[in-house]
Scaffold this active site. Structure first.
Site, PDB file in Angstrom:
ATOM      1  N   ASP A  36       5.234 -35.617  81.194  1.00  0.00           N
ATOM      2  CA  ASP A  36       5.589 -34.244  81.556  1.00  0.00           C
ATOM      3  C   ASP A  36       5.468 -34.083  83.070  1.00  0.00           C
ATOM      4  O   ASP A  36       4.677 -34.774  83.719  1.00  0.00           O
ATOM      5  CB  ASP A  36       4.674 -33.229  80.849  1.00  0.00           C
ATOM      6  N   ASP A  62       8.789 -36.544  86.300  1.00  0.00           N
ATOM      7  CA  ASP A  62       9.852 -35.547  86.474  1.00  0.00           C
ATOM      8  C   ASP A  62      11.136 -36.233  86.029  1.00  0.00           C
ATOM      9  O   ASP A  62      11.616 -37.166  86.689  1.00  0.00           O
ATOM     10  CB  ASP A  62       9.935 -35.123  87.944  1.00  0.00           C
ATOM     11  N   VAL A  63      11.688 -35.787  84.905  1.00  0.00           N
ATOM     12  CA  VAL A  63      12.830 -36.513  84.320  1.00  0.00           C
ATOM     13  C   VAL A  63      14.090 -36.465  85.191  1.00  0.00           C
ATOM     14  O   VAL A  63      15.025 -37.223  84.957  1.00  0.00           O
ATOM     15  CB  VAL A  63      13.162 -36.002  82.889  1.00  0.00           C
ATOM     16  N   TYR A 157      23.474 -23.330  80.272  1.00  0.00           N
ATOM     17  CA  TYR A 157      22.497 -24.037  79.421  1.00  0.00           C
ATOM     18  C   TYR A 157      23.223 -24.702  78.248  1.00  0.00           C
ATOM     19  O   TYR A 157      23.020 -25.890  77.971  1.00  0.00           O
ATOM     20  CB  TYR A 157      21.435 -23.049  78.902  1.00  0.00           C
ATOM     21  N   LYS A 161      23.596 -28.741  77.065  1.00  0.00           N
ATOM     22  CA  LYS A 161      23.216 -29.246  75.749  1.00  0.00           C
ATOM     23  C   LYS A 161      24.427 -29.865  75.028  1.00  0.00           C
ATOM     24  O   LYS A 161      24.272 -30.824  74.262  1.00  0.00           O
ATOM     25  CB  LYS A 161      22.582 -28.130  74.920  1.00  0.00           C
ATOM     26  N   THR A 193       7.457 -21.405  71.681  1.00  0.00           N
ATOM     27  CA  THR A 193       7.239 -22.427  72.710  1.00  0.00           C
ATOM     28  C   THR A 193       7.293 -21.742  74.074  1.00  0.00           C
ATOM     29  O   THR A 193       7.617 -20.559  74.172  1.00  0.00           O
ATOM     30  CB  THR A 193       8.307 -23.534  72.649  1.00  0.00           C
TER      31      THR A 193
HETATM   32  N1  LIG Z   1      12.663 -22.913  72.397  1.00  0.00           N
HETATM   33  C1  LIG Z   1      13.919 -22.789  71.997  1.00  0.00           C
HETATM   34  O1  LIG Z   1      14.352 -21.725  71.546  1.00  0.00           O
HETATM   35  C2  LIG Z   1      14.849 -23.981  72.064  1.00  0.00           C
HETATM   36  C3  LIG Z   1      16.044 -23.921  71.342  1.00  0.00           C
HETATM   37  C4  LIG Z   1      16.894 -25.022  71.375  1.00  0.00           C
HETATM   38  C5  LIG Z   1      16.554 -26.144  72.097  1.00  0.00           C
HETATM   39  N2  LIG Z   1      15.371 -26.160  72.802  1.00  0.00           N
HETATM   40  C6  LIG Z   1      15.064 -27.383  73.544  1.00  0.00           C
HETATM   41  O2  LIG Z   1      13.841 -27.930  73.067  1.00  0.00           O
HETATM   42  C7  LIG Z   1      13.277 -28.758  74.095  1.00  0.00           C
HETATM   43  C8  LIG Z   1      11.799 -28.466  74.205  1.00  0.00           C
HETATM   44  O3  LIG Z   1      11.639 -27.128  74.638  1.00  0.00           O
HETATM   45  P1  LIG Z   1      10.444 -26.225  74.134  1.00  0.00           P
HETATM   46  O4  LIG Z   1      11.049 -25.108  73.360  1.00  0.00           O
HETATM   47  O5  LIG Z   1       9.398 -27.064  73.544  1.00  0.00           O
HETATM   48  O6  LIG Z   1       9.988 -25.600  75.534  1.00  0.00           O
HETATM   49  P2  LIG Z   1       8.656 -25.740  76.390  1.00  0.00           P
HETATM   50  O7  LIG Z   1       8.950 -25.004  77.646  1.00  0.00           O
HETATM   51  O8  LIG Z   1       7.485 -25.315  75.570  1.00  0.00           O
HETATM   52  O9  LIG Z   1       8.505 -27.302  76.697  1.00  0.00           O
HETATM   53  C9  LIG Z   1       9.290 -27.959  77.646  1.00  0.00           C
HETATM   54  C10 LIG Z   1       8.434 -28.986  78.382  1.00  0.00           C
HETATM   55  O10 LIG Z   1       9.294 -29.700  79.281  1.00  0.00           O
HETATM   56  C11 LIG Z   1       8.598 -29.877  80.490  1.00  0.00           C
HETATM   57  N3  LIG Z   1       9.523 -30.089  81.605  1.00  0.00           N
HETATM   58  C12 LIG Z   1      10.295 -29.166  82.228  1.00  0.00           C
HETATM   59  N4  LIG Z   1      10.959 -29.731  83.254  1.00  0.00           N
HETATM   60  C13 LIG Z   1      10.613 -31.053  83.250  1.00  0.00           C
HETATM   61  C14 LIG Z   1      10.958 -32.153  84.063  1.00  0.00           C
HETATM   62  N5  LIG Z   1      11.806 -32.020  85.101  1.00  0.00           N
HETATM   63  N6  LIG Z   1      10.427 -33.356  83.790  1.00  0.00           N
HETATM   64  C15 LIG Z   1       9.553 -33.503  82.746  1.00  0.00           C
HETATM   65  N7  LIG Z   1       9.170 -32.497  81.949  1.00  0.00           N
HETATM   66  C16 LIG Z   1       9.703 -31.280  82.207  1.00  0.00           C
HETATM   67  C17 LIG Z   1       7.780 -28.600  80.642  1.00  0.00           C
HETATM   68  O11 LIG Z   1       6.716 -28.767  81.587  1.00  0.00           O
HETATM   69  C18 LIG Z   1       7.314 -28.358  79.215  1.00  0.00           C
HETATM   70  O12 LIG Z   1       6.095 -29.017  78.960  1.00  0.00           O
HETATM   71  C19 LIG Z   1      14.096 -28.485  75.356  1.00  0.00           C
HETATM   72  O13 LIG Z   1      15.012 -29.536  75.557  1.00  0.00           O
HETATM   73  C20 LIG Z   1      14.831 -27.208  75.015  1.00  0.00           C
HETATM   74  O14 LIG Z   1      16.057 -27.101  75.731  1.00  0.00           O
HETATM   75  C21 LIG Z   1      14.523 -25.121  72.786  1.00  0.00           C
END
Ligand SMILES: NC(=O)c1ccc[n+]([C@@H]2O[C@H](COP(=O)([O-])OP(=O)(O)OC[C@H]3O[C@@H](n4cnc5c(N)ncnc54)[C@H](O)[C@@H]3O)[C@@H](O)[C@H]2O)c1
Length: 259
Positions: A36, A62-63, A157, A161, A193
């Protein structure tokens, strides 16, 4: 113990889906590298995994930075001896209250593209390099979104995706001869989340009940999606039970895209 003995990297594992998956993967027997950009959050996930009897290490990554992702793969190999599963999950939202498409700035576009698409690109690339060097297959799971499958608010966004979803399918075809499987989970709204927080760098705080109700109402099943729902889908796709499944975009969406 569906992932017994496997070595896995999960990006964005300091929170949400990534943290839930780290806990679940470890409970299923995997050794997990928790990657992370938020070092403290990754360390907390590792603490939680160890507390429940699992094995994990934390790595700042950092991805958007290819060298970080390459170092993360190298760290997993150094600590666990090999890499079996790459879960490219890190992602951020582009939603801003009341904003329309034309309000999106160049900065928004670069940030969303860099993290959501660039991060998955880097993760896939370095996992494939490692899997081919090992010579005995491998598994990639990407986190796409229903926003990449149907037209949806937060247009930029959704486009990032859509790119993740498409890369998942294309790479699955190219890598099939190497027994490298590539699939994606595509979640719908997960209000519990960090994703829904206006400032994603702040730790999670619970949303109001009204948001839980409105996000639940989006799904035909009438329930909002949880990080644990996604972790369960990711475990299945990562496990040998899915040995003949590749190129699949698995909605974790309570029927949202079927409606
Ligand atoms: N929450 C929703 O409604 C939702 C819906 C569809 C898809 N998603 C996807 O699910 C995935 C996980 O999201 P989540 O809901 O758990 O959110 P979250 O914000 O709880 O977790 C995301 C994590 O990614 C980390 N992150 C952000 N930028 C980064 C970087 N540059 N390098 C490394 N880590 C990084 C953050 O620090 C965090 O720990 C994401 O890809 C998001 O797009 C979420």
């Amino acid at each position: 113990m569906r992932l017994a003995g496997k070595s896995a990297i999960i990006t964005g594992a300091g929170s949400g889906v990534g943290r839930a998956s780290a806990l679940r993967f470890a409970a299923e027997g995997a050794r997990v590298l928790v990657a992370d950009v938020q070092k403290d959050w990754a360390a907390e996930t590792v603490r939680l995994v160890k507390e429940s009897g699992g094995e994990a290490i934390a790595q700042h990554c950092d991805v958007t930075v290819e060298e970080d992702v390459a170092s993360t793969v190298a760290a997993a190999v150094e600590h666990f001896g090999r890499l079996d599963i790459m879960f490219n999950n890190a992602g951020v939202t582009g939603a801003k209250t009341g904003a329309t498409f034309e309000d999106s700035t160049g900065e928004d576009w670069l940030r969303l593209t860099g993290i959501n698409f660039g991060g998955v690109f880097h993760g896939c690339k370095h996992a494939v390099i490692r899997f081919k060097a090992q010579g005995d297959g491998g598994v990639i799971v990407n986190t796409g979104s229903v926003a990449g499958m149907v037209g949806f608010g937060s247009v930029v966004y959704g486009a990032t995706k859509g790119a993740v979803n498409q890369m998942t399918k294309g790479l699955a075809i190219e890598c099939a001869p190497f027994d490298i499987r590539v699939n994606a989970i595509c979640p719908s709204a997960m209000p519990l989340t960090n994703f829904f927080m206006l400032d994603p760098d702040q730790p999670f705080s619970a949303p109001p009940d009204a948001m839980l109700e409105s996000t639940s109402a989006l799904q035909p099943l009438g329930r909002y999606i949880t990080a644990e729902d996604c972790a369960a889908a990711a475990v299945f796709l990562a496990s040998d039970e899915a040995r003949n499944i590749t190129g699949v975009l698995l909605p974790v969406d309570g029927g949202y895209v079927a409606a």
